[in-house]
Design a protein around this motif. Structure first.
Motif, PDB file in Angstrom:
ATOM      1  N   ALA A 197      -1.155  -5.147  -9.323  1.00  0.00           N
ATOM      2  CA  ALA A 197      -1.745  -4.652  -8.054  1.00  0.00           C
ATOM      3  C   ALA A 197      -2.917  -3.880  -8.061  1.00  0.00           C
ATOM      4  O   ALA A 197      -3.539  -3.319  -9.331  1.00  0.00           O
ATOM      5  CB  ALA A 197      -0.558  -3.724  -7.528  1.00  0.00           C
ATOM      6  N   SER A 207      -1.853  -0.965 -12.600  1.00  0.00           N
ATOM      7  CA  SER A 207      -0.952  -0.575 -11.578  1.00  0.00           C
ATOM      8  C   SER A 207       0.073  -1.903 -11.263  1.00  0.00           C
ATOM      9  O   SER A 207      -0.562  -2.985 -11.408  1.00  0.00           O
ATOM     10  CB  SER A 207      -1.750  -0.235 -10.355  1.00  0.00           C
ATOM     11  OG  SER A 207      -0.789   0.138  -9.251  1.00  0.00           O
ATOM     12  N   GLU A 209       3.075  -3.171  -8.210  1.00  0.00           N
ATOM     13  CA  GLU A 209       3.780  -3.067  -7.292  1.00  0.00           C
ATOM     14  C   GLU A 209       5.193  -3.819  -7.480  1.00  0.00           C
ATOM     15  O   GLU A 209       5.202  -4.703  -8.083  1.00  0.00           O
ATOM     16  CB  GLU A 209       3.182  -3.728  -5.938  1.00  0.00           C
ATOM     17  CG  GLU A 209       1.855  -2.848  -5.627  1.00  0.00           C
ATOM     18  CD  GLU A 209       1.229  -3.566  -4.221  1.00  0.00           C
ATOM     19  OE1 GLU A 209       1.621  -4.868  -3.876  1.00  0.00           O
ATOM     20  OE2 GLU A 209       0.125  -3.171  -3.803  1.00  0.00           O
ATOM     21  N   HIS A 211       8.025  -5.896  -5.391  1.00  0.00           N
ATOM     22  CA  HIS A 211       8.123  -6.346  -4.127  1.00  0.00           C
ATOM     23  C   HIS A 211       9.678  -6.890  -4.080  1.00  0.00           C
ATOM     24  O   HIS A 211      10.063  -7.823  -4.825  1.00  0.00           O
ATOM     25  CB  HIS A 211       7.362  -7.500  -3.716  1.00  0.00           C
ATOM     26  CG  HIS A 211       5.951  -6.905  -3.493  1.00  0.00           C
ATOM     27  ND1 HIS A 211       5.532  -6.947  -2.225  1.00  0.00           N
ATOM     28  CD2 HIS A 211       5.031  -6.328  -4.353  1.00  0.00           C
ATOM     29  CE1 HIS A 211       4.463  -6.262  -2.234  1.00  0.00           C
ATOM     30  NE2 HIS A 211       4.032  -5.820  -3.244  1.00  0.00           N
ATOM     31  N   THR A 259       0.069 -10.148  -5.858  1.00  0.00           N
ATOM     32  CA  THR A 259       0.185 -10.239  -4.345  1.00  0.00           C
ATOM     33  C   THR A 259      -1.118 -11.079  -4.003  1.00  0.00           C
ATOM     34  O   THR A 259      -2.057 -11.149  -4.867  1.00  0.00           O
ATOM     35  CB  THR A 259       0.069  -8.640  -4.007  1.00  0.00           C
ATOM     36  OG1 THR A 259      -0.996  -8.068  -4.405  1.00  0.00           O
ATOM     37  CG2 THR A 259       1.340  -7.897  -4.363  1.00  0.00           C
ATOM     38  N   GLU A 283       6.739  -4.103  -0.289  1.00  0.00           N
ATOM     39  CA  GLU A 283       6.329  -3.168  -1.520  1.00  0.00           C
ATOM     40  C   GLU A 283       7.500  -2.086  -1.344  1.00  0.00           C
ATOM     41  O   GLU A 283       7.325  -1.434  -0.466  1.00  0.00           O
ATOM     42  CB  GLU A 283       4.764  -2.980  -1.589  1.00  0.00           C
ATOM     43  CG  GLU A 283       4.611  -1.988  -2.441  1.00  0.00           C
ATOM     44  CD  GLU A 283       3.411  -1.190  -2.218  1.00  0.00           C
ATOM     45  OE1 GLU A 283       2.365  -1.567  -1.697  1.00  0.00           O
ATOM     46  OE2 GLU A 283       3.599   0.134  -2.312  1.00  0.00           O
ATOM     47  N   GLN A 286       5.341   1.342  -6.525  1.00  0.00           N
ATOM     48  CA  GLN A 286       4.256   1.107  -7.146  1.00  0.00           C
ATOM     49  C   GLN A 286       3.888   2.260  -8.214  1.00  0.00           C
ATOM     50  O   GLN A 286       4.341   3.434  -7.642  1.00  0.00           O
ATOM     51  CB  GLN A 286       2.988   1.163  -5.996  1.00  0.00           C
ATOM     52  CG  GLN A 286       1.439   0.794  -6.762  1.00  0.00           C
ATOM     53  CD  GLN A 286       0.506   0.590  -5.850  1.00  0.00           C
ATOM     54  OE1 GLN A 286       0.786   0.515  -4.615  1.00  0.00           O
ATOM     55  NE2 GLN A 286      -0.503  -0.203  -6.393  1.00  0.00           N
TER      56      GLN A 286
END
Ligand code: 5CA
Length: 437
Positions: A197, A207, A209, A211, A259, A283, A286
């Motif tokens: 992400a 990073s 995320e 989902h 994503t 999401e 994160q």
């Protein structure tokens, strides 16, 4: 809880303001009521789900070695000037002035505040590492609050922060949190996929995320179909073994998952077509590694073993606790209503008294209720059976204990599993054993 004395205001009609199914069902099941755009009151059954989710987070964060704290919702603007984010955050930040004309704000996140607390409290390398988190209300003045609790302005978030002495230790904390997150989502009974992400206003260069797949998700997602079958919270891995954390991280990140913001068509094209899955995701969490971004700007350092000062390496870790209530419903419902996974359901079971006022039926229901206590919602309303069935399906309790005069005379109840629709005539003891298993 006795339904006749509870504030669980179910609604038969579809509320006009709700565009997606979880918002409709949360309103119809009497879980929430909107107070202003993107700001909700949580009624008894909604709050029970919120607490269940928060408690799953607490238990797994404790296993991963994180300590719970609680910071204020209102913060001083000066704190955010230190990091440079007071101006950078823009109109999403709700800015407030107190009676002395001091600039305050309702916190959208807490990197600055915890860095300041650490700066005052920790002086030596011996005091690190530290991993801290809170579960607290946040405010972001979203341009378009929508989809009920999925994109609110005031929302309940778990936010965690790690402080380590060097890059390797910080990466280890990041991986430990990823494992903890995957176990948290698995315990809640949902499948969440970690995806590469962007870091946005939090900053940093690493990073992910998390989902939950749902057709109503706001993000387009691309992932390897293997994510549909692997054990996402693998129990063989130990939080305190570096090789385990690395193996877990490799397993989660070697498969393609991104994503639309991070999607890489070239890498995607290399995956066999039959293994490619495209869809939409919500999401629900994160995590970020951002190194010394805040510790340097805010002058937080500790004395190292050789006397030289070290700026701790940091990461932050969020879970959308209130968003999850809606996201779980998006992933788990049918035409009749919500289908709660057992771990987050507001009540394990509903007791449906089909002949309120009939002595034998009342007696059996009261016996069941006495045995189940707070785990049960006892529908003791003076209402038609059809209404009780419809409301129980709508509210989504994992089990329904259906009691009518004919069964009650034989000390029998009908047990219905909400998820499968399976029904069985059982003795009171056998039914209780199943519900409490
Ligand atoms: N400081 C970092 C980590 S603690 C942070 O704030 N991360 S975040 O911006 O990604 O937010 C964490 C999680 O909160 C998101 O993954 C999302 O699930 C939830 N969240 C964010 N904004 C909203 C919102 N407007 N409504 C409901 N939930 C939200």
């Amino acid at each position: 809880m006795r339904l006749s004395r509870s504030l669980i205001p179910t609604i038969k009609e579809t509320p006009a303001e709700a565009q997606i199914v979880s918002h409709r069902l949360m309103l119809r099941a009497g879980m929430i009521r909107q107070q202003s755009a993107g700001i909700y009151a949580w009624l008894p059954s909604g709050l029970r789900v919120l607490h269940n989710i928060a408690n799953i987070v607490r238990a797994e964060q404790a296993r991963a070695g994180a300590q719970e704290i609680l910071m204020p919702t209102i913060q001083s603007a000066d704190l955010w000037r230190e990091s440079g984010r007071y101006d950078a955050y823009g109109p999403e930040m709700l800015r407030i002035r107190d009676r002395h004309d001091r600039e305050m704000l309702y916190g959208p996140t807490n990197e600055e505040m915890l860095t300041a607390i650490m700066r005052e409290s920790v002086q030596s390398y011996r005091d690190l590492p530290q991993m801290l988190y809170q579960i607290q209300w946040k405010f972001r003045d979203e341009v378009r609050p929508r989809f009920g609790v999925l994109r609110g302005r005031e929302f309940y978030m778990k936010d965690g922060y790690s402080f380590d002495l060097d890059y390797a230790a910080a990466v280890s904390s990041y991986r430990r949190m990823m494992l903890s997150y995957m176990r948290i989502f698995r315990t809640m009974g949902v499948r969440a996929i970690p995806m590469r992400a962007d870091t946005g206003p939090i900053g940093g260069d690493l990073s992910h995320e998390f989902h939950i797949l749902a057709p109503t998700g706001e993000s387009g997602v691309f992932y390897d179909k293997a994510f549909e079958s692997i054990d996402l919270g693998n129990d063989t891995y130990n939080y305190d073994t570096q090789a385990d954390l690395d193996a877990f991280f490799d397993q989660m990140t070697k498969l393609y998952a991104a994503t639309d913001e991070k999607h890489d068509p070239e890498a995607w094209a290399k995956i066999p077509e039959t293994d490619r899955r495209e869809g939409r995701g919500i999401e629900v969490g994160q995590i970020f590694y951002f190194g010394t971004k805040y510790s340097e700007k805010m002058g937080f350092s500790v004395v190292g073993p050789d006397g030289a000062r070290i700026h701790p390496e940091m990461g932050s870790y969020g879970i959308g606790v209130s968003r999850l209530t809606g996201a779980i419903i998006e992933a788990s419902h049918d035409d009749a209503g919500i289908i709660w996974p057992d771990a987050v359901a507001p009540f394990r079971a509903a007791i449906l008294n089909l002949r309120q006022g009939d002595a034998t039926t009342d007696k059996l229901c009261e016996d069941l209720y006495a045995r189940l206590g707070d785990a049960a919602l006892y529908d003791d309303r003076d209402a038609r059976a059809g209404e009780k069935f419809a409301d129980a399906d709508l509210m989504g309790h994992p089990w329904q204990l259906i009691v009518g005069p004919r069964g009650a005379a034989k000390n029998q109840v009908e047990l219905k599993r909400r998820r499968t629709g399976e029904r069985a005539e059982l003795s009171l003891e056998d039914a209780l054993a199943k519900v409490l298993a």
